[in-house]
Design a protein around this motif. Structure first.
Motif, PDB file in Angstrom:
ATOM      1  N   GLY A  83       0.813  -1.214   0.000  1.00 41.34           N
ATOM      2  CA  GLY A  83       0.000   0.000   0.000  1.00 41.34           C
ATOM      3  C   GLY A  83       0.845   1.262   0.000  1.00 41.34           C
ATOM      4  O   GLY A  83       0.526   2.250  -0.685  1.00 41.34           O
ATOM      5  N   GLU A  87       1.144   4.426  -2.488  1.00 41.61           N
ATOM      6  CA  GLU A  87       1.049   5.801  -1.979  1.00 41.61           C
ATOM      7  C   GLU A  87       2.147   6.674  -2.563  1.00 41.61           C
ATOM      8  O   GLU A  87       1.915   7.795  -3.016  1.00 41.61           O
ATOM      9  CB  GLU A  87       1.168   5.798  -0.453  1.00 41.61           C
ATOM     10  N   LYS A  93      -1.120  10.318  -0.178  1.00 41.66           N
ATOM     11  CA  LYS A  93      -1.319  10.064   1.251  1.00 41.66           C
ATOM     12  C   LYS A  93      -1.838  11.293   1.982  1.00 41.66           C
ATOM     13  O   LYS A  93      -2.772  11.230   2.770  1.00 41.66           O
ATOM     14  CB  LYS A  93      -0.016   9.598   1.883  1.00 41.66           C
ATOM     15  N   ILE A  99      -3.490   5.094   1.796  1.00 36.63           N
ATOM     16  CA  ILE A  99      -3.876   4.011   0.892  1.00 36.63           C
ATOM     17  C   ILE A  99      -3.652   2.663   1.568  1.00 36.63           C
ATOM     18  O   ILE A  99      -4.456   1.745   1.440  1.00 36.63           O
ATOM     19  CB  ILE A  99      -3.083   4.100  -0.427  1.00 36.63           C
ATOM     20  N   PHE A 103      -6.555  -0.059   2.090  1.00 33.01           N
ATOM     21  CA  PHE A 103      -6.385  -1.335   1.390  1.00 33.01           C
ATOM     22  C   PHE A 103      -6.446  -2.510   2.358  1.00 33.01           C
ATOM     23  O   PHE A 103      -7.194  -3.473   2.151  1.00 33.01           O
ATOM     24  CB  PHE A 103      -5.047  -1.316   0.644  1.00 33.01           C
ATOM     25  N   GLY A 153      -7.585   3.864  -1.089  1.00 29.21           N
ATOM     26  CA  GLY A 153      -6.978   2.533  -0.994  1.00 29.21           C
ATOM     27  C   GLY A 153      -8.002   1.420  -0.944  1.00 29.21           C
ATOM     28  O   GLY A 153      -7.699   0.268  -1.284  1.00 29.21           O
TER      29      GLY A 153
END
Length: 232
Positions: A83, A87, A93, A99, A103, A153
């Protein structure tokens, strides 16, 4: 089409995530309250799932062994690293939230549970996609809220969802041929219970009460399968 249900499930998550991003401008106080509400609902859902077990000794053993293996491999670190790489690539972010968090949290919520497994089996064996479509509708609405609060995400969780459900659907004939019906039923029951415990961990994390590395508990599902296989 065997993969129809899995693809629809993933598509509805994507649509829900995109709608959720349109709502990202809601006030922070409202976001926080919604996040706490999601946390409470997730905990209740986890408790309901956890009570499905017919033998909590199995669950305790599998959770402990899964935690040991999960921490050794550190699944949480690798998922978060994935993740974070995304990002860095998109540089989102600061603007859209983490993210990695979106995620990991959404993937665990959408993947854990018997509904996806049963739905994928129905898709593979009977070309019946109703259960996965129903799950997709639920996941889509959930994705709206998660995306509005945790960031874009959440949309990435559609990838593991379609991969694992698609794999089960494609292998459904072999799974039912090799695994006795009673054993499969027991596995789904205990997997749901173990998944419920992980879901509770996600809920307490969302409430800010804990910082449990829930992804590191995922190997417990493998141990559930091993224990059921030993019993049968």
């Amino acid at each position: 089409m065997v993969l129809f249900g899995a693809l629809i499930n993933a598509l509805l998550i994507i649509i829900g995530s995109l709608i959720g991003r349109l709502l990202k401008g809601i006030p922070e106080n409202m976001k926080q309250t919604v996040m706490y509400a999601i946390g409470i609902v997730v905990i209740v859902m986890g408790v309901q799932m956890g009570l499905e077990s017919s033998n909590f000794v199995i669950i305790i053993i599998c959770i402990v062994l899964g935690a040991v293996v999960g921490e050794w491999i550190d699944i949480d670190k690798w998922i978060n690293r994935l993740g974070q790489m995304i990002e860095l690539k998109f540089g989102s972010k600061k603007q859209d939230g983490s993210i990695a968090q979106g995620f990991v949290t959404s993937t665990l919520i959408f993947v854990i549970g018997a509904m996806g497994v049963l739905g994928a089996l129905n898709s593979g064996l009977q070309n019946d996609h109703d259960l996965l479509v129903s799950k997709g509708i639920i996941d889509g609405f959930t994705a709206v809220i998660l995306s509005a609060t945790l960031g874009i995400g959440v949309i990435l969780s559609s990838i593991p969802v379609v991969v694992y459900q698609g794999a089960i659907a494609l292998l459904a004939t072999q799974i039912t041929r090799l695994v006795p019906e009673a054993a499969l039923e027991m596995f789904l029951q205990e997997m749901t219970a173990a998944g419920g415990i992980m879901i509770i961990g996600i809920g307490t994390n969302l409430l800010g009460l804990t910082k449990i590395r829930v992804a590191n508990l995922l190997p417990c599902l493998v141990f559930v399968g091993i224990v059921v296989a030993i019993i049968f």
